[in-house]
Structure formats: C-alpha cells, structure tokens
Motif scaffolding. Structure first.
Motif, PDB file in Angstrom:
ATOM      1  N   ALA A  22       0.835  -1.192   0.000  1.00  0.00           N
ATOM      2  CA  ALA A  22       0.000   0.000   0.000  1.00  0.00           C
ATOM      3  C   ALA A  22       0.874   1.249   0.000  1.00  0.00           C
ATOM      4  O   ALA A  22       1.840   1.343   0.763  1.00  0.00           O
ATOM      5  N   ALA A  23       0.536   2.195  -0.856  1.00  0.00           N
ATOM      6  CA  ALA A  23       1.311   3.425  -0.984  1.00  0.00           C
ATOM      7  C   ALA A  23       0.522   4.609  -0.463  1.00  0.00           C
ATOM      8  O   ALA A  23      -0.705   4.670  -0.621  1.00  0.00           O
ATOM      9  N   SER A  24       1.234   5.520   0.138  1.00  0.00           N
ATOM     10  CA  SER A  24       0.600   6.749   0.604  1.00  0.00           C
ATOM     11  C   SER A  24       0.590   7.770  -0.522  1.00  0.00           C
ATOM     12  O   SER A  24       1.264   7.608  -1.538  1.00  0.00           O
ATOM     13  N   GLY A  25      -0.203   8.803  -0.364  1.00  0.00           N
ATOM     14  CA  GLY A  25      -0.187   9.882  -1.330  1.00  0.00           C
ATOM     15  C   GLY A  25      -1.185   9.703  -2.454  1.00  0.00           C
ATOM     16  O   GLY A  25      -1.811   8.652  -2.597  1.00  0.00           O
ATOM     17  N   ARG A  26      -1.292  10.740  -3.279  1.00  0.00           N
ATOM     18  CA  ARG A  26      -2.283  10.761  -4.351  1.00  0.00           C
ATOM     19  C   ARG A  26      -1.663  10.605  -5.723  1.00  0.00           C
ATOM     20  O   ARG A  26      -2.344  10.741  -6.718  1.00  0.00           O
ATOM     21  N   THR A  27      -0.363  10.289  -5.777  1.00  0.00           N
ATOM     22  CA  THR A  27       0.322  10.212  -7.066  1.00  0.00           C
ATOM     23  C   THR A  27       0.817   8.807  -7.372  1.00  0.00           C
ATOM     24  O   THR A  27       1.771   8.634  -8.111  1.00  0.00           O
ATOM     25  N   PHE A  28       0.165   7.803  -6.807  1.00  0.00           N
ATOM     26  CA  PHE A  28       0.614   6.419  -6.969  1.00  0.00           C
ATOM     27  C   PHE A  28       0.722   6.040  -8.432  1.00  0.00           C
ATOM     28  O   PHE A  28       1.613   5.291  -8.830  1.00  0.00           O
ATOM     29  N   SER A  29      -0.164   6.535  -9.256  1.00  0.00           N
ATOM     30  CA  SER A  29      -0.184   6.156 -10.667  1.00  0.00           C
ATOM     31  C   SER A  29       1.014   6.703 -11.441  1.00  0.00           C
ATOM     32  O   SER A  29       1.186   6.373 -12.613  1.00  0.00           O
ATOM     33  N   ARG A  30       1.840   7.532 -10.806  1.00  0.00           N
ATOM     34  CA  ARG A  30       3.066   8.019 -11.454  1.00  0.00           C
ATOM     35  C   ARG A  30       4.218   7.028 -11.317  1.00  0.00           C
ATOM     36  O   ARG A  30       5.228   7.154 -12.002  1.00  0.00           O
ATOM     37  N   TYR A  31       4.066   6.066 -10.414  1.00  0.00           N
ATOM     38  CA  TYR A  31       5.189   5.207 -10.057  1.00  0.00           C
ATOM     39  C   TYR A  31       5.138   3.854 -10.756  1.00  0.00           C
ATOM     40  O   TYR A  31       4.102   3.179 -10.759  1.00  0.00           O
ATOM     41  N   ASP A  32       6.265   3.486 -11.328  1.00  0.00           N
ATOM     42  CA  ASP A  32       6.472   2.103 -11.715  1.00  0.00           C
ATOM     43  C   ASP A  32       6.868   1.335 -10.458  1.00  0.00           C
ATOM     44  O   ASP A  32       7.588   1.856  -9.606  1.00  0.00           O
ATOM     45  N   MET A  33       6.398   0.108 -10.348  1.00  0.00           N
ATOM     46  CA  MET A  33       6.550  -0.641  -9.100  1.00  0.00           C
ATOM     47  C   MET A  33       7.264  -1.961  -9.322  1.00  0.00           C
ATOM     48  O   MET A  33       7.122  -2.590 -10.387  1.00  0.00           O
ATOM     49  N   GLY A  34       7.978  -2.385  -8.300  1.00  0.00           N
ATOM     50  CA  GLY A  34       8.668  -3.667  -8.386  1.00  0.00           C
ATOM     51  C   GLY A  34       8.596  -4.417  -7.065  1.00  0.00           C
ATOM     52  O   GLY A  34       8.375  -3.826  -6.003  1.00  0.00           O
ATOM     53  N   TRP A  35       8.724  -5.721  -7.164  1.00  0.00           N
ATOM     54  CA  TRP A  35       8.902  -6.582  -6.000  1.00  0.00           C
ATOM     55  C   TRP A  35      10.290  -7.213  -6.100  1.00  0.00           C
ATOM     56  O   TRP A  35      10.682  -7.713  -7.161  1.00  0.00           O
ATOM     57  N   PHE A  36      10.988  -7.203  -4.992  1.00  0.00           N
ATOM     58  CA  PHE A  36      12.286  -7.836  -4.886  1.00  0.00           C
ATOM     59  C   PHE A  36      12.281  -8.719  -3.639  1.00  0.00           C
ATOM     60  O   PHE A  36      11.413  -8.570  -2.775  1.00  0.00           O
ATOM     61  N   ARG A  37      13.247  -9.609  -3.557  1.00  0.00           N
ATOM     62  CA  ARG A  37      13.343 -10.452  -2.366  1.00  0.00           C
ATOM     63  C   ARG A  37      14.795 -10.677  -2.001  1.00  0.00           C
ATOM     64  O   ARG A  37      15.686 -10.573  -2.843  1.00  0.00           O
ATOM     65  N   GLN A  38      14.984 -10.971  -0.732  1.00  0.00           N
ATOM     66  CA  GLN A  38      16.334 -11.235  -0.245  1.00  0.00           C
ATOM     67  C   GLN A  38      16.286 -12.354   0.778  1.00  0.00           C
ATOM     68  O   GLN A  38      15.609 -12.233   1.810  1.00  0.00           O
ATOM     69  N   ALA A  39      16.987 -13.418   0.464  1.00  0.00           N
ATOM     70  CA  ALA A  39      17.112 -14.547   1.376  1.00  0.00           C
ATOM     71  C   ALA A  39      18.373 -14.365   2.219  1.00  0.00           C
ATOM     72  O   ALA A  39      19.301 -13.662   1.805  1.00  0.00           O
ATOM     73  N   PRO A  40      18.438 -15.007   3.383  1.00  0.00           N
ATOM     74  CA  PRO A  40      19.615 -14.862   4.242  1.00  0.00           C
ATOM     75  C   PRO A  40      20.894 -15.247   3.513  1.00  0.00           C
ATOM     76  O   PRO A  40      20.965 -16.295   2.867  1.00  0.00           O
ATOM     77  N   GLY A  41      21.892 -14.380   3.582  1.00  0.00           N
ATOM     78  CA  GLY A  41      23.169 -14.662   2.963  1.00  0.00           C
ATOM     79  C   GLY A  41      23.206 -14.472   1.462  1.00  0.00           C
ATOM     80  O   GLY A  41      24.229 -14.754   0.830  1.00  0.00           O
ATOM     81  N   LYS A  42      22.113 -14.000   0.894  1.00  0.00           N
ATOM     82  CA  LYS A  42      22.057 -13.810  -0.558  1.00  0.00           C
ATOM     83  C   LYS A  42      21.791 -12.353  -0.893  1.00  0.00           C
ATOM     84  O   LYS A  42      21.307 -11.581  -0.068  1.00  0.00           O
ATOM     85  N   GLU A  43      22.096 -11.997  -2.128  1.00  0.00           N
ATOM     86  CA  GLU A  43      21.832 -10.643  -2.582  1.00  0.00           C
ATOM     87  C   GLU A  43      20.348 -10.455  -2.893  1.00  0.00           C
ATOM     88  O   GLU A  43      19.626 -11.409  -3.175  1.00  0.00           O
ATOM     89  N   ARG A  44      19.937  -9.203  -2.851  1.00  0.00           N
ATOM     90  CA  ARG A  44      18.556  -8.887  -3.219  1.00  0.00           C
ATOM     91  C   ARG A  44      18.352  -9.196  -4.694  1.00  0.00           C
ATOM     92  O   ARG A  44      19.205  -8.869  -5.531  1.00  0.00           O
ATOM     93  N   GLU A  45      17.230  -9.808  -5.012  1.00  0.00           N
ATOM     94  CA  GLU A  45      16.984 -10.183  -6.404  1.00  0.00           C
ATOM     95  C   GLU A  45      15.602  -9.752  -6.860  1.00  0.00           C
ATOM     96  O   GLU A  45      14.657  -9.640  -6.064  1.00  0.00           O
ATOM     97  N   PHE A  46      15.520  -9.526  -8.136  1.00  0.00           N
ATOM     98  CA  PHE A  46      14.281  -9.104  -8.774  1.00  0.00           C
ATOM     99  C   PHE A  46      13.269 -10.248  -8.791  1.00  0.00           C
ATOM    100  O   PHE A  46      13.619 -11.403  -9.034  1.00  0.00           O
ATOM    101  N   VAL A  47      12.011  -9.890  -8.536  1.00  0.00           N
ATOM    102  CA  VAL A  47      10.925 -10.867  -8.602  1.00  0.00           C
ATOM    103  C   VAL A  47       9.955 -10.503  -9.727  1.00  0.00           C
ATOM    104  O   VAL A  47       9.696 -11.308 -10.618  1.00  0.00           O
TER     105      VAL A  47
END
Length: 128
Positions: A22-47
């Motif tokens: 959930a995003a705050s503000g009234r300009t959410f539609s201006r933003y491109d969005m992504g999900w990423f994940r990070q497992a213990p001991g690993k680098e953050r990766e794109f989902v």
C-alpha cells in the motif's frame, strides 16, 4: 511516497500467498513498481515489476508462471500473487517504487538500485 508491504507468512510448499503493498499519497499512478526479495546470505533479487499504468509486467524466470504482479491505482496498492510456492521462495519480500521515463524503466525494471522508494519488507517462509 511511503510503502507498506504486508501479506507474508508461513506456508507449506505448493501453497499460495498474496502480498500487498500500500502506498501513501495521491500520485501512486506516477510510479512504476517492483517486488524484490532477499534470502539470508544472498543478494537482493528481482521478482516482478509493473508499469505505472499496469500495461506492462515483467517477472523473473524463477517465478514465471507461478507469481503474478498486479496493481489497483484507485486503491494505491500493488499485489504479488504467489502460487505453487517452493522452499527456495523463502525470503523477505520488498516492494519498491520509481518515477522515470517508460523507456528508461523498460531497461532497468529489474535493477533494485534504480528504485527510489522501498517498503519495510514482509517475510515469506515456505516449508517443505
């Protein structure tokens, strides 16, 4: 923009979860969005990622066919539907937002360093 991720939890392999951001503000539609994940001991990766209008979506090969990203601009929320979960999906999942040009985003949607705003993360644990 401030982002609040939720929906994580403990699930058995083969199960499903739906994450919300959930995003705050009234300009959410201006933003491109992504999900990423990070497992213990690993680098953050794109989902997965979705354009500001929702017309374009991308997902990592490792989740293709299992995870689906979507958004509801009227509710200022982006979702990640996760099906057929595997133990290797265990990680902290983060949502992120960026304002950029469509051309630039099409080249950088999977690069976490390109995103300007981040949620706090939600833990997903998949047991075998």
């Amino acid at each position: 923009v401030q982002l609040q991720a939720s929906g994580g939890g403990l699930v058995q392999a083969g199960g499903s979860l739906r994450l919300s951001c959930a995003a705050s503000g009234r300009t959410f539609s201006r933003y491109d969005m992504g999900w990423f994940r990070q497992a213990p001991g690993k680098e953050r990766e794109f989902v997965a990622a979705i354009s500001r209008s929702g017309d374009s979506t991308y997902s990592a090969d490792s989740v293709n066919g299992r995870f689906t990203i979507s958004r509801d601009n009227a509710k200022n929320t982006v979702y990640l539907q996760m099906n057929s979960l595997k133990p290797e999906d265990t990680a902290v999942y983060y949502c992120a937002a960026v304002v950029t040009t469509p051309w630039e985003w099409s080249r950088t949607y999977d690069k976490w360093a390109e995103y300007d705003y981040w949620g706090q993360g939600t833990q997903v644990t998949v047991s075998s």
